[in-house]
Design an enzyme around this catalytic site. Structure first.
Site, short mmCIF file in Angstrom:
data_model
loop_
_atom_site.label_atom_id
_atom_site.label_comp_id
_atom_site.label_asym_id
_atom_site.label_seq_id
_atom_site.Cartn_x
_atom_site.Cartn_y
_atom_site.Cartn_z
N ASN A 143 -10.01 -0.01 -0.29
CA ASN A 143 -8.55 0.07 -0.25
C ASN A 143 -8.00 -0.54 -1.54
OD1 ASN A 143 -5.81 -0.23 0.19
ND2 ASN A 143 -6.02 -1.07 2.26
N HIS A 177 -3.21 7.57 1.72
CA HIS A 177 -3.60 6.22 1.29
C HIS A 177 -4.99 5.95 1.86
CE1 HIS A 177 -3.92 2.06 0.56
NE2 HIS A 177 -3.64 1.66 1.79
N CYS A 202 0.82 -1.22 0.00
CA CYS A 202 0.00 0.00 0.00
C CYS A 202 0.85 1.27 0.00
CB CYS A 202 -0.95 0.00 1.19
SG CYS A 202 -2.17 -1.31 1.09
N1 ACO Z 1 -18.17 -7.92 9.40
C1 ACO Z 1 -18.55 -8.09 10.67
N2 ACO Z 1 -17.68 -8.31 11.68
C2 ACO Z 1 -16.38 -8.33 11.37
C3 ACO Z 1 -15.91 -8.16 10.04
C4 ACO Z 1 -16.87 -7.94 9.04
N3 ACO Z 1 -16.54 -7.75 7.74
N4 ACO Z 1 -14.57 -8.23 10.05
C5 ACO Z 1 -14.19 -8.45 11.32
N5 ACO Z 1 -15.27 -8.52 12.11
C6 ACO Z 1 -15.32 -8.75 13.56
C7 ACO Z 1 -14.08 -9.45 14.05
O1 ACO Z 1 -14.19 -10.86 13.85
C8 ACO Z 1 -14.11 -9.08 15.52
O2 ACO Z 1 -15.03 -9.90 16.19
P1 ACO Z 1 -14.66 -10.57 17.60
O3 ACO Z 1 -14.45 -9.39 18.52
O4 ACO Z 1 -15.87 -11.39 17.89
O5 ACO Z 1 -13.41 -11.35 17.36
C9 ACO Z 1 -14.66 -7.66 15.51
O6 ACO Z 1 -15.32 -7.51 14.24
C10 ACO Z 1 -13.61 -6.58 15.67
O7 ACO Z 1 -12.53 -6.84 14.78
P2 ACO Z 1 -11.27 -5.90 14.70
O8 ACO Z 1 -10.32 -6.47 13.68
O9 ACO Z 1 -10.72 -5.66 16.08
O10 ACO Z 1 -11.94 -4.57 14.14
P3 ACO Z 1 -11.30 -3.15 13.87
O11 ACO Z 1 -12.10 -2.10 14.53
O12 ACO Z 1 -9.83 -3.14 14.10
O13 ACO Z 1 -11.54 -2.93 12.28
C11 ACO Z 1 -10.26 -3.11 10.24
C12 ACO Z 1 -10.99 -3.86 11.37
C13 ACO Z 1 -11.29 -2.35 9.42
C14 ACO Z 1 -9.55 -4.15 9.37
C15 ACO Z 1 -9.24 -2.12 10.81
O14 ACO Z 1 -8.47 -2.77 11.80
C16 ACO Z 1 -8.29 -1.56 9.77
O15 ACO Z 1 -8.65 -0.80 8.90
N6 ACO Z 1 -7.00 -1.87 9.88
C17 ACO Z 1 -5.95 -1.32 9.05
C18 ACO Z 1 -5.96 -1.86 7.67
C19 ACO Z 1 -4.84 -1.21 6.92
O16 ACO Z 1 -4.63 -0.01 6.97
N7 ACO Z 1 -4.02 -1.99 6.23
C20 ACO Z 1 -2.80 -1.44 5.66
C21 ACO Z 1 -2.91 -1.17 4.26
S1 ACO Z 1 -3.37 -2.56 3.36
C22 ACO Z 1 -2.00 -3.19 2.51
O17 ACO Z 1 -0.85 -2.83 2.67
C23 ACO Z 1 -2.30 -4.27 1.53
#
Ligand code: ACO
Length: 323
Positions: free
Chosen positions: A280, A250, A114
């Site tokens: 993304n 990004h 990314c």
């Molecule tokens: N629908 C419903 N529930 C979901 C989903 C979904 N699509 N995905 C995850 N959950 C659940 C999880 O299982 C978890 O449930 P649990 O508590 O029962 O285990 C709960 O939601 C919370 O999950 P988290 O991962 O803690 O949620 P978070 O608030 O962190 O959001 C997200 C997740 C959107 C992925 C966020 O962490 C994020 O954006 N992270 C950064 C991503 C990023 O910037 N990546 C870098 C660039 S990408 C690259 O380089 C290719």
């Protein structure tokens, strides 16, 4: 006088297939509400059978060349940021070179996930200021739909496909912060965190594999590292937050975008946001946002932009440029 890499043109390509969040509700335990609230994403484009990373990159490059009023014969080099090249090799950049009908110059890919577009911009800038190329097409293009595990709700709802491109040209500036072009760059990586975000395939497995991400762990690194790299690049450029017209971040997650802008002391009214429509798109997200921001009248000639990105590696960085 100081040689600067100045933006001559910008363009993008998005595949015609648009997928709204609600479509995932049929196959996954997820909801439009969860995806919007946690990521800010409402829809994304996915490649059709006719779209490949190199075909989308070529369309974006053609659009940027048209915007610049230039043709492939005017270009010395193509730098393409991607983690989803059509084949393991040759580079997608050489495929773009061929598709553009360009039989001179050189082309290569940059792989920093990314953060790829920021890395590609910094490399293109170095080629220009060192006199190795006068005009460079810098492209970010991705087909992340090809590396999604469609059973993993934690990742497959977050990504999209597309491409964006800039045409950069070496022009003499006065050596001040009023110059158009790239004013400063900052690149970083830390391979200790490579397991937070990776694809579980490649030449060692004989498969192309699927994206695996510990999203909340990546999130923890994101805001701090993005604000720090942006501040380093701004300091190198000699500009302050109140001079910035636009942050073009990004587009991974609206909460990361908001948190970074806040830490930088810059209001959301000065941030170009496209994550709701594109998801993304990894290395494509910044040039896509630049192209959309330019076409909708946000980014104007002479505006001061700060762009920042973080992704797998971890790799992150920032570029300060005056449009
Ligand atoms: N629908 C419903 N529930 C979901 C989903 C979904 N699509 N995905 C995850 N959950 C659940 C999880 O299982 C978890 O449930 P649990 O508590 O029962 O285990 C709960 O939601 C919370 O999950 P988290 O991962 O803690 O949620 P978070 O608030 O962190 O959001 C997200 C997740 C959107 C992925 C966020 O962490 C994020 O954006 N992270 C950064 C991503 C990023 O910037 N990546 C870098 C660039 S990408 C690259 O380089 C290719």
């Amino acid at each position: 006088m100081t040689l600067r890499a100045v933006v001559r043109g910008v363009g993008h390509y998005l595949p015609s297939r648009v997928v709204e969040n609600a479509e995932f509700e049929a196959t996954l335990d997820t909801s439009d509400e969860w995806i919007r609230a946690r990521s800010g994403i409402e829809r994304r484009h996915f490649a059709t059978e006719d779209d490949t990373t190199s075909s989308m990159a070529t369309a974006a490059a053609q659009s940027a060349l048209e915007d610049a009023g230039l043709g492939p014969e005017d270009i010395d080099a193509i730098v393409l940021a991607t983690s989803t090249a059509d084949l393991t090799f040759p580079s997608a950049a050489t495929m773009v070179q061929d598709k553009l009908g360009m039989t001179h110059g050189f082309a290569f890919d940059v792989q920093a996930v990314c953060a790829g577009f920021v890395y590609a911009l910094a490399n293109a800038n170095a080629l220009i200021v060192s006199g190795q190329a006068k005009r460079v097409i810098v492209i970010g293009a991705e087909t992340f739909s090809k590396i999604m595990d469609w059973t993993d709700r934690r990742t497959c709802v977050l990504f999209g496909d597309g491409a964006g491109a800039l045409v950069l040209e070496g022009q003499e500036g006065a050596g001040t912060t009023d110059d158009r072009g790239i004013l400063a760059t900052d690149l970083n990586s830390d391979g200790r965190h490579r397991d937070l975000l990776y694809v579980d395939g490649g030449v060692s497995t004989g498969t192309s594999g699927y994206l695996r991400m510990q999203g909340n762990q990546v999130f923890r690194h994101a805001v701090e590292k993005l604000a720090a790299t942006a501040e380093t690049a701004m300091e190198r450029a000699g500009v302050t937050a109140d001079e910035v017209d636009w942050i073009v971040p990004h587009q991974a997650n609206i909460r990361i975008i908001q948190g970074t802008a806040k830490k930088m002391g810059i209001g959301m009214d000065k941030v170009v946001v496209t994550v709701q429509d594109h998801g993304n798109t990894s290395a494509a997200s910044i040039p896509l946002a630049m192209s959309v921001g330019r076409k909708n009248g946000q980014i104007k000639d002479g505006d001061l932009l700060v762009t920042e990105a973080i992704g797998g590696g971890l790799a992150w960085g920032s570029v300060v440029l005056r449009w």
